[in-house]
Motif scaffolding. Sequence first.
Motif, PDB file in Angstrom:
ATOM      1  N   ILE A 145       0.846  -1.185   0.000  1.00 36.52           N
ATOM      2  CA  ILE A 145       0.000   0.000   0.000  1.00 36.52           C
ATOM      3  C   ILE A 145       0.878   1.231   0.000  1.00 36.52           C
ATOM      4  CG2 ILE A 145      -0.225   0.185   2.521  1.00 36.52           C
ATOM      5  CD1 ILE A 145      -3.274   0.681   1.931  1.00 36.52           C
ATOM      6  N   GLY A 146       0.382   2.279  -0.617  1.00 35.57           N
ATOM      7  CA  GLY A 146       1.146   3.517  -0.677  1.00 35.57           C
ATOM      8  C   GLY A 146       0.398   4.504  -1.536  1.00 35.57           C
ATOM      9  N   GLU A 147       0.742   5.778  -1.409  1.00 34.53           N
ATOM     10  CA  GLU A 147       0.076   6.793  -2.204  1.00 34.53           C
ATOM     11  C   GLU A 147       0.517   6.693  -3.655  1.00 34.53           C
ATOM     12  OE1 GLU A 147      -0.995  10.463   0.308  1.00 34.53           O
ATOM     13  OE2 GLU A 147       1.162  10.336   0.261  1.00 34.53           O
ATOM     14  N   ASN A 148      -0.170   7.456  -4.521  1.00 33.24           N
ATOM     15  CA  ASN A 148       0.271   7.510  -5.907  1.00 33.24           C
ATOM     16  C   ASN A 148       1.674   8.074  -5.946  1.00 33.24           C
ATOM     17  OD1 ASN A 148      -2.128   6.767  -7.585  1.00 33.24           O
ATOM     18  ND2 ASN A 148      -2.981   8.280  -6.192  1.00 33.24           N
ATOM     19  N   GLY A 149       2.505   7.445  -6.752  1.00 26.46           N
ATOM     20  CA  GLY A 149       3.872   7.940  -6.852  1.00 26.46           C
ATOM     21  C   GLY A 149       4.764   7.470  -5.730  1.00 26.46           C
ATOM     22  N   MET A 177       4.575   1.689   1.500  1.00 26.64           N
ATOM     23  CA  MET A 177       5.606   2.450   0.798  1.00 26.64           C
ATOM     24  C   MET A 177       5.302   3.935   0.883  1.00 26.64           C
ATOM     25  SD  MET A 177       6.575   0.282  -2.600  1.00 26.64           S
ATOM     26  CE  MET A 177       8.015   1.292  -2.897  1.00 26.64           C
ATOM     27  N   ARG A 178       6.365   4.717   0.998  1.00 28.56           N
ATOM     28  CA  ARG A 178       6.214   6.171   0.972  1.00 28.56           C
ATOM     29  C   ARG A 178       7.416   6.769   0.266  1.00 28.56           C
ATOM     30  NH1 ARG A 178       5.577   7.711   6.429  1.00 28.56           N
ATOM     31  NH2 ARG A 178       7.702   8.473   6.680  1.00 28.56           N
ATOM     32  N   ARG A 179       7.149   7.578  -0.728  1.00 31.98           N
ATOM     33  CA  ARG A 179       8.179   8.281  -1.495  1.00 31.98           C
ATOM     34  C   ARG A 179       9.368   7.375  -1.855  1.00 31.98           C
ATOM     35  NH1 ARG A 179       8.285  12.743   2.322  1.00 31.98           N
ATOM     36  NH2 ARG A 179       6.245  13.715   2.114  1.00 31.98           N
ATOM     37  N   GLY A 180       9.054   6.220  -2.419  1.00 30.82           N
ATOM     38  CA  GLY A 180      10.115   5.376  -2.943  1.00 30.82           C
ATOM     39  C   GLY A 180      10.760   4.465  -1.939  1.00 30.82           C
ATOM     40  N   GLU A 213      -1.436   6.659   8.381  1.00 34.36           N
ATOM     41  CA  GLU A 213      -0.391   7.524   8.924  1.00 34.36           C
ATOM     42  C   GLU A 213       0.972   7.150   8.344  1.00 34.36           C
ATOM     43  OE1 GLU A 213      -0.579   7.807  13.184  1.00 34.36           O
ATOM     44  OE2 GLU A 213       1.399   8.741  13.243  1.00 34.36           O
ATOM     45  N   LEU A 214       1.205   5.840   8.229  1.00 33.66           N
ATOM     46  CA  LEU A 214       2.475   5.383   7.657  1.00 33.66           C
ATOM     47  C   LEU A 214       2.611   5.815   6.204  1.00 33.66           C
ATOM     48  CD1 LEU A 214       2.653   1.773   9.103  1.00 33.66           C
ATOM     49  CD2 LEU A 214       4.323   3.597   9.485  1.00 33.66           C
ATOM     50  N   MET A 215       1.505   5.766   5.465  1.00 34.28           N
ATOM     51  CA  MET A 215       1.530   6.120   4.038  1.00 34.28           C
ATOM     52  C   MET A 215       1.855   7.590   3.846  1.00 34.28           C
ATOM     53  SD  MET A 215      -1.790   4.120   2.697  1.00 34.28           S
ATOM     54  CE  MET A 215      -2.077   5.034   1.192  1.00 34.28           C
ATOM     55  N   VAL A 216       1.230   8.427   4.649  1.00 29.70           N
ATOM     56  CA  VAL A 216       1.323   9.867   4.420  1.00 29.70           C
ATOM     57  C   VAL A 216       2.453  10.473   5.233  1.00 29.70           C
ATOM     58  CG1 VAL A 216       0.022  12.032   4.445  1.00 29.70           C
ATOM     59  CG2 VAL A 216      -1.138   9.877   4.016  1.00 29.70           C
ATOM     60  N   GLY A 217       2.776   9.837   6.364  1.00 30.89           N
ATOM     61  CA  GLY A 217       3.833  10.384   7.195  1.00 30.89           C
ATOM     62  C   GLY A 217       3.316  11.350   8.245  1.00 30.89           C
ATOM     63  N   GLY A 265      -6.675   9.145  -8.604  1.00 29.52           N
ATOM     64  CA  GLY A 265      -5.240   9.381  -8.777  1.00 29.52           C
ATOM     65  C   GLY A 265      -4.712  10.486  -7.890  1.00 29.52           C
ATOM     66  N   VAL A 266      -5.389  10.720  -6.786  1.00 28.42           N
ATOM     67  CA  VAL A 266      -4.992  11.793  -5.885  1.00 28.42           C
ATOM     68  C   VAL A 266      -4.569  11.160  -4.559  1.00 28.42           C
ATOM     69  CG1 VAL A 266      -5.899  13.752  -4.566  1.00 28.42           C
ATOM     70  CG2 VAL A 266      -6.512  13.471  -6.972  1.00 28.42           C
ATOM     71  N   ASP A 267      -3.475  11.637  -3.952  1.00 27.10           N
ATOM     72  CA  ASP A 267      -3.000  10.978  -2.743  1.00 27.10           C
ATOM     73  C   ASP A 267      -3.852  11.356  -1.528  1.00 27.10           C
ATOM     74  OD1 ASP A 267      -1.891  13.540  -1.992  1.00 27.10           O
ATOM     75  OD2 ASP A 267      -0.391  13.100  -3.529  1.00 27.10           O
TER      76      ASP A 267
END
Lengths: 322, 531
Positions: free
Chosen positions: B50-54, B227-230, B248-252, B449-451
């Motif tokens: 799981i993770g945001e777009n990008g 995942m977050r930012r790679g 929270e983990l996804m977005v930080g 497609g929006v985080d």
Amino acid sequence: MDYATLLQVLDTTVRLATPLLLACLAGLYSERAGIFDIGLEGKMLSAAMSAGAVAALTGSAWAGLLAGIGASMLFAALHGLAAITFRGNQLISGVALNFLASGLTVLIAQAMFKQGGRTPPLSGDARFNPVTLPGAEALRDVPLIGPLYYEVISGHSVLVYIAFLIVPFTWWVLFRTRFGLRLRAVGENPAAVDTAGVSVIGLRFAAVAITGILCGVAGAYMATALQAGFGREMTAGRGYIALAALIFAKWRPVAAMWACLLFGFFQALALRPDVVQSVVQMKVPVPLLDALPYILTVLVLAGFVGKAIPPRAGGQPYVKER
Amino acid sequence: MAASADNMGRQATAAPFAIELKGISKAFGPVQANKDINIAVPKGTIHGIIGENGAGKSTLMSILYGFYKADSGQILVGGQPTPIPDSQSAIRAGIGMVFQHFKLVQNFTVLENIVLGAEEGALLNTSLGKARQVLKDLAQEYGLNVDPDALIEDLSVGHQQRVEILKALYRQADILILDEPTGVLTPDEADHLFRILRGLKDQGKTIILITHKLREIMEATDNVSVMRRGTMVATVKTRDTSPEQLAELMVGRKVLLEVEKTPPAPGKVVLSVQDLRVRDEHGVERLKGVSLDIRAGEILGIAGVAGNGQSELLAALGGMTKASGTITLNGVPLPLSGPGSDGQSRREAGIAHVPEDRHHHGLILDFAAWENVAFGYHNDPKYQKSALFMDNDALRADTEKKMATYDVRPPIPTLEAKNFSGGNQQKIVVAREVEQNPDLLLIGQPTRGVDIGAIEFIHKQIVALRDAGKAILLVSVELDEIMSLSDRIAVMFDGQIMGMRDPASTDERELGMLMAGMTGTSDAKLKKEAY
């Protein structure tokens, strides 16, 4: 019009339909794989020149045929490089190659033979001569069927028979073989082929190479069988007519044959204004008859034949994306 | 999350790993898409990513399927180091992938699609014959029933997805990767998919599920990696975590998953639609007599599986397509074809439109942000310098102001639209439309497609506009979004409205039935009671 005249017209139809059919099948392979090829004309022209020149120099029609195929494949390779490797615009690449062929053929022919851009007239073994099919003489006197077999079916050059045999062969390749399945798939959805672990580029180059071979045969036929030597712009738009026939046939091989025979029939009529006039009981201007195949082309391309759905990925370079 | 590594370590002795990625990095130019990724997926489990777009999930999976080559790192399949330079190698290693956008040939049969690339020999007949038999066995084993001779274009999306799964199984995949598999499915179809996946897991297959839907992760997976930012920020057991923690983990940072809103105070009818009909270019009726009212201060949500007329409804109301029927805005009829039925006239009348397809209808990607902010409102007097010239300086200043209000990053009006992330692009479109203070806002797929961070923001804007007494028509294929934002829900199926529901007294099951075209409310009620 009596039966004998009809047979004469049909005989001419078959001869004139052959280069259209070869070019049309050439386009079929390419377009089924998703590469539009407006450059059939240029490939035929370059093949006609090469075939005419080599046949004149060596005295062998077969050597001419090989040279024609070689020249056409060179053009096909350029188109493949532009359209597949460098993902260029396929129409522009095709148009450019047509211009190149138009000028280059005359230039080379003039430089080699100094006969006003023509190649020397061919005779004997430098041409593909008519073949009499077995039994043609014996069956000649059987009513109806005999003359049909003798006049229309027998008595063409070997390239004509090859062209018509390629029709069922193409159908078999497309719909009964692994290569055909992949070829059709790559023209519809290259991503499906790519994710299945098959090379899109390899398939498309294979298709373009087949197009080169068939256009080569078509051009060689023009210069060494239909006529006796190459002349400036001798293909006279046949590459475009073949494209129209391809659309008319909705990219299907057997339908392509019938479409090419129809266009060939119109071309044959243009050669026999006397026949046309006796049938319609009216004076028909010869230029109008000459224009008929081209008018039909425009009508076909304008969509008067119903909706023709081209291969979905046609004209689009494949960019790998996830 | 430090405990996760230990967890995984202990499992290694019990169950070997189907796949291990060690130190995978991948950069596209200056963008580091994957940074030193380590992940181990135990055999016979469903593993969520799981993770945001990008965030780099898709890049990672593309590396695993041989679409991209990693700059560094190692892939182990079944404990063996396995280089995967191309898709063929991935298939040989037993990895199958079901892409978000199906890789199927539309006018081929199911059978032809399945054998493509995995043929037995040069001739097709033997391949097709064998595939037919294998397909029969697979159908029995996993409940994956599909007519082998049907054309793909005649199949529903759910069935097409089954064909993709069958393709992978036919290639004897032991590891199945599914990328956002439920985006195109009805809730019922999604349930069915998860049943299939659990069946596959019971047969010993390993499944990697990539998604941005927290609910699916919680429902279907055994373990989940975030995942977050790679980078891979955590791997946890699903039963030890919660949606809030994952978000929270996804977005930080802490994220509000629920939309906060007060009860609606609907006023007078703003938009009234009667018997709206739209035909497509083939003459097929796509919208079959839709009638609805939207009041001031309410959000009307349109639920439905994509392609059931929602797009046509938005297009007709927004002036993007011809339609028949009548629509009135504040009692004034608006033309549905001919002069005055275009998008600009609609905007002048007070209807703002955030189109579903941001890239094709919402923005011109090659144009700068400030130019995009003018679209549809370029004749607005405040952007004019004289009769002939636009006041570009005013426009740029205006854009800068909007970017500040909407927290668009980076806040550079001269940057081309394509250089913003999906969320920031959407903020630009929403800012343009909302800041014109329309009476009615049409908004399609506002968060596609929006985080998550931007979703929260856009949802707040929509609610704020409602609270300011404006009418809002919301179209979304995300049922969660419809349920949490709407004050009333209309469900569309096959170009018609199947029913109007109150979000407080309905549930996903009932809406799902309506989305599938079943109006049997009594049936749904009965089922509910049976539970």
